[in-house]
Design an enzyme around this catalytic site. Structure first.
Site, PDB file in Angstrom:
ATOM      1  N   TYR A 155      -2.305  -1.052  10.620  1.00 19.43           N
ATOM      2  CA  TYR A 155      -2.469  -1.570   9.254  1.00 19.43           C
ATOM      3  C   TYR A 155      -1.217  -1.252   8.427  1.00 19.43           C
ATOM      4  CZ  TYR A 155      -3.820  -1.472   4.345  1.00 19.43           C
ATOM      5  OH  TYR A 155      -3.830  -1.637   2.988  1.00 19.43           O
TER       6      TYR A 155
ATOM      7  N   LYS B  45       1.942  -3.676   6.645  1.00 22.87           N
ATOM      8  CA  LYS B  45       2.406  -3.648   5.242  1.00 22.87           C
ATOM      9  C   LYS B  45       3.915  -3.406   5.190  1.00 22.87           C
ATOM     10  CE  LYS B  45      -1.549  -4.480   3.322  1.00 22.87           C
ATOM     11  NZ  LYS B  45      -1.787  -5.815   2.721  1.00 22.87           N
TER      12      LYS B  45
ATOM     13  N   SER C   9       0.826  -1.204   0.000  1.00 26.93           N
ATOM     14  CA  SER C   9       0.000   0.000   0.000  1.00 26.93           C
ATOM     15  C   SER C   9       0.859   1.253   0.000  1.00 26.93           C
ATOM     16  CB  SER C   9      -0.864  -0.027   1.267  1.00 26.93           C
ATOM     17  OG  SER C   9      -1.479   1.220   1.462  1.00 26.93           O
TER      18      SER C   9
HETATM   19  C1  WQD Z   1      -9.404   9.403   0.620  1.00 23.69           C
HETATM   20  C2  WQD Z   1      -9.565  10.889   0.855  1.00 23.69           C
HETATM   21  C3  WQD Z   1      -9.919  11.450   3.163  1.00 23.69           C
HETATM   22  C4  WQD Z   1     -13.835   9.550   3.567  1.00 23.69           C
HETATM   23  C5  WQD Z   1      -6.769   4.416   2.754  1.00 23.69           C
HETATM   24  C6  WQD Z   1      -5.635   3.621   3.289  1.00 23.69           C
HETATM   25  C7  WQD Z   1      -4.786   3.116   2.164  1.00 23.69           C
HETATM   26  C8  WQD Z   1      -5.615   2.329   1.203  1.00 23.69           C
HETATM   27  C9  WQD Z   1      -6.780   3.125   0.733  1.00 23.69           C
HETATM   28  C10 WQD Z   1      -6.255   0.029   1.603  1.00 23.69           C
HETATM   29  C11 WQD Z   1      -8.829  11.361   2.109  1.00 23.69           C
HETATM   30  C12 WQD Z   1     -11.121  11.814   2.329  1.00 23.69           C
HETATM   31  C13 WQD Z   1     -12.635  10.004   3.058  1.00 23.69           C
HETATM   32  C14 WQD Z   1     -14.833  10.509   3.925  1.00 23.69           C
HETATM   33  C15 WQD Z   1     -13.367  12.281   3.215  1.00 23.69           C
HETATM   34  N1  WQD Z   1      -6.071   1.184   1.900  1.00 23.69           N
HETATM   35  N2  WQD Z   1     -12.403  11.337   2.884  1.00 23.69           N
HETATM   36  N3  WQD Z   1     -14.558  11.824   3.723  1.00 23.69           N
HETATM   37  O1  WQD Z   1      -7.099   7.359   3.618  1.00 23.69           O
HETATM   38  O2  WQD Z   1      -6.245   7.881   1.294  1.00 23.69           O
HETATM   39  O3  WQD Z   1      -6.254   5.571   2.094  1.00 23.69           O
HETATM   40  O4  WQD Z   1      -7.509   3.632   1.828  1.00 23.69           O
HETATM   41  O5  WQD Z   1      -6.710  -0.919   1.919  1.00 23.69           O
HETATM   42  O6  WQD Z   1      -3.802   2.304   2.678  1.00 23.69           O
HETATM   43  O7  WQD Z   1      -4.844   4.423   4.134  1.00 23.69           O
HETATM   44  O8  WQD Z   1      -8.386   6.608   1.542  1.00 23.69           O
HETATM   45  O9  WQD Z   1     -10.715   6.632   0.797  1.00 23.69           O
HETATM   46  O10 WQD Z   1     -10.223   6.779   3.279  1.00 23.69           O
HETATM   47  O11 WQD Z   1      -9.694   8.723   1.829  1.00 23.69           O
HETATM   48  O12 WQD Z   1     -13.193  13.482   3.067  1.00 23.69           O
HETATM   49  O13 WQD Z   1     -15.910  10.168   4.406  1.00 23.69           O
HETATM   50  O14 WQD Z   1     -10.943  11.161   1.108  1.00 23.69           O
HETATM   51  O15 WQD Z   1      -9.674  12.457   4.119  1.00 23.69           O
HETATM   52  O16 WQD Z   1      -8.336  12.639   1.810  1.00 23.69           O
HETATM   53  P1  WQD Z   1      -6.953   6.965   2.217  1.00 23.69           P
HETATM   54  P2  WQD Z   1      -9.835   7.113   1.901  1.00 23.69           P
END
Ligand code: WQD
Length: 340
Positions: free
Chosen positions: A150, A154, A125
């Site tokens: 998590y 990784k 990741s």
């Molecule tokens: C994306 C953006 C949030 C939800 C995570 C893991 C990574 C991978 C993918 C795998 C961010 C914003 C989100 C919401 C928001 N994991 N957001 N409102 O955190 O980049 O990555 O998922 O299994 O390892 O760390 O992904 O989709 O949670 O967030 O504003 O309700 O959307 O702040 O900027 P992230 P995400």
């Protein structure tokens, strides 16, 4: 060529199984259904027109892996997706994350060694990078100490693969995924988060369809062009195809055992607001949202350099952001209409 796909009924696993079959491979799925649904197996068969061998086993137990390897003597590679993946949850039950994510890898490696299976593709990741100092981030960028358990699993897994490969029996590729979104064009398979989604795209589609009242954008005061976080969103089918390329690369590799990592993203960063606006425009569907507080642990900006995957694996993402939001929305609509 038979390939064992652990976690093959999950979001990325199921799309990868489809692409493998369509490229002439014979994937065998092992998935304990702890975070996936059995109907996805039928959907994979429906898309590909092929029967797929499936074991409903937990891969932290060596007896299970032995049974699969004994019954399928042609397995030449494993793709290891099976793992727990919710960042927030990993802070509440870290032991469970270390147990499942590390034990599954160690058990699989032990049995691969016992059975003389030399090739592994591992799901890593972009989270291993933390907030990089320079963007885009490439595979040589330094890793930051992991903020979540998590992320820590990784990083540890990558370390294990590097050390084990150095002993000369294993060829391992770790693919560092950026933010996988979208769904198969058929809308027969897609993302199935349990409970309230923690990831952005399923939260958007569930809000658009009326399951969630309002999306909270986590932070509007980041030092980015519009104040919201920037990520490298990649279509899950592009990501699945990267695994096929990884298998092809391993297949043509001779006895030169090694460990290599690849970024798998698009190279393009989009902000949270850009994702919402694109979703609304392309799908002609509004999404209720408000700007809220920052989410703990979020980094402000990350996107990939994918030159290495392009040069060495011959892989490049092809789907656009429009494709990602259309396919995610079509999947959500079809899935919900069938469940009514
Ligand atoms: C994306 C953006 C949030 C939800 C995570 C893991 C990574 C991978 C993918 C795998 C961010 C914003 C989100 C919401 C928001 N994991 N957001 N409102 O955190 O980049 O990555 O998922 O299994 O390892 O760390 O992904 O989709 O949670 O967030 O504003 O309700 O959307 O702040 O900027 P992230 P995400």
């Amino acid at each position: 060529m038979q390939i064992l796909v652990t976690g093959g009924l999950g979001f990325i696993g199921s799309h990868t199984v489809v692409e493998l079959i369509q490229s002439g491979y014979e994937p065998i799925i092992v998935d304990d259904l702890s975070n996936s649904e059995i109907f996805i197996l039928e959907r994979i068969e429906q898309i590909t027109g092929k029967k797929v061998k499936f074991y409903p086993y937990d891969v932290t137990e060596s007896e299970n892996i032995k049974k699969i390897f004994n019954e399928n003597k042609e397995i030449e590679a494993c793709i290891h997706f099976a793992a727990k993946k919710a960042v927030g949850e990993s802070m509440e039950i870290p032991l469970e994350y270390y147990r499942v994510n590390l034990l599954s890898l160690l058990t699989l490696l032990d049995e691969m060694k016992n059975y003389g299976i030399k090739n592994l593709v591992f799901s890593s990741s972009a989270t291993v990078y933390g907030q990089p100092e320079k963007l885009p981030v490439n595979e040589d960028s330094p890793l930051q100490p992991a903020l979540s358990s998590y992320g820590s699993t990784k990083q540890m897994a990558e370390d294990i693969l590097e050390k084990v490969s150095a002993t000369g029996w294993l060829n391992a590729l770790a693919l560092r995924y950026f933010n996988p979104v979208g769904a198969h064009k058929s809308s027969l398979i897609g993302e199935l988060p349990k409970g309230i989604p923690s990831n952005l795209m399923p939260f958007i589609t569930q809000t658009a369809i009326g399951i969630r009242e309002k999306l909270t954008v986590f932070g509007g005061d980041y030092p980015t062009p519009d104040g919201t976080c920037v990520r490298d969103y990649i279509h899950v089918v592009d990501l699945a195809k990267a695994h096929v390329k990884a298998c092809e690369y391993l297949k043509q590799k001779k006895q030169n055992f090694s460990y290599e990592v690849f970024n798998i993203g698009t190279g393009q960063g989009y902000s949270v607001l850009e994702i919402i606006k694109t979703f609304e425009k392309v799908n002609q569907q509004s999404v209720a949202y408000k700007i809220g507080d920052r989410r703990k642990g979020d980094i402000e900006s990350i996107y990939a350099s994918c030159e290495k995957a392009n040069d060495i694996l011959g892989w490049k993402a092809e789907e656009t952001l429009d494709d990602m939001v259309v396919d995610a929305w079509n999947w959500e609509k079809k899935y919900r209409s069938e469940r009514k």
